[in-house]
Design a protein around this motif. Structure first.
Motif: not given
Length: 253
Positions: A130-134, A219-220, A231-232, A240-245
């Protein structure tokens, strides 16, 4: 700032995250497979490991792990030196399979070093679907901006930096082009550029031959260096784990 920037080339990707985090050290309560009443301690990006050493059989059951690993905290499980790497990888595979139904949880194995033979596992809770799609539109804008700048700087590299190197000459550093000043550091197929402007402090790693290519770590770092995508950057508690996901969930690339 430039000395700090130079030191980041080849840095550990796990450090590309907000500077202060909480770490859950696997407490005896967790090891005994009871309800986890662990405490947290503020730690920097180079968090110390717990002193408690366990065997693979002492790992908490999946239900306990799901409760104990909350967003922004990491569960550490340090094995005794007698546990072989093969046993660690077997425990890693079983734990990963047991937690597969919870797509937010990431299990990582860490080998010991020459000075410390103890291996360990960490479990992290990544950004939710949900957070990623937001944040999808913001992430898409970030990727587009990164690629546009990477293309422009790749041209600068091919027209000025690369030819100078082929001639055995030194290219000015920083490089002044069209009213802009860019400090650069070439390493392999990449070139790190840093804006020397008075009001900006942008850093961007460019694949000089494939500027469209997106590396989650680079990118991060770019998102962190500009004030337009905090915000990103803030959402990437696990770096990096969150950015990749996020990139995988949003299917932007």
């Amino acid at each position: 700032m430039r000395s700090e920037l130079r030191g980041r080339v080849g840095a550990d990707p796990a450090t590309a995250r907000p500077p202060i985090r909480s770490v859950c050290h696997a407490r005896p309560e967790c090891v005994q497979k009871t309800e986890c009443q662990y405490s947290t301690d503020n730690a920097g990006v180079a968090s110390s490991r717990p002193k408690l050493q366990i065997s693979p059989d002492d790992l908490p059951v999946p239900e306990v792990l799901r409760r104990m690993v909350v967003r922004g905290e990491v569960a550490w499980f340090l094995f005794s030196p007698q546990v072989t790497w093969m046993q660690v990888m077997d425990a890693y595979s079983k734990l990963k399979a047991a937690l597969a139904s919870d797509g937010d949880l990431l299990v990582i194995s860490h080998p010991g070093s020459r000075s410390d033979s103890s291996s360990w596992l960490t479990v992290r809770r990544l950004i939710s679907v949900d957070e990623a799609m937001r944040l999808r539109d913001r992430l898409e804008a970030l990727v587009a901006e990164y690629r546009a700048l990477a293309h422009r700087l790749a041209v600068l590299y091919r027209e000025h930096i690369e030819p100078a190197g082929e001639r055995g000459e030194e290219c000015p550093n920083p490089l002044e082009i069209d009213g802009e000043s860019w400090w650069w550091h070439e390493h392999g197929a990449h070139c790190l550029f840093a804006d020397q402007g008075d009001d900006t402090d942008i850093e961007i790693e460019v694949n000089t031959y494939h500027p469209d290519k997106i590396d989650p770590y680079f990118l991060l770092l770019y998102a962190e260096s500009t004030d337009r995508y905090q915000d990103i950057h803030t959402a990437c508690l696990e770096g990096i784990h969150d950015m990749d996901r996020m990139l995988n969930l949003t299917a932007i690339l």
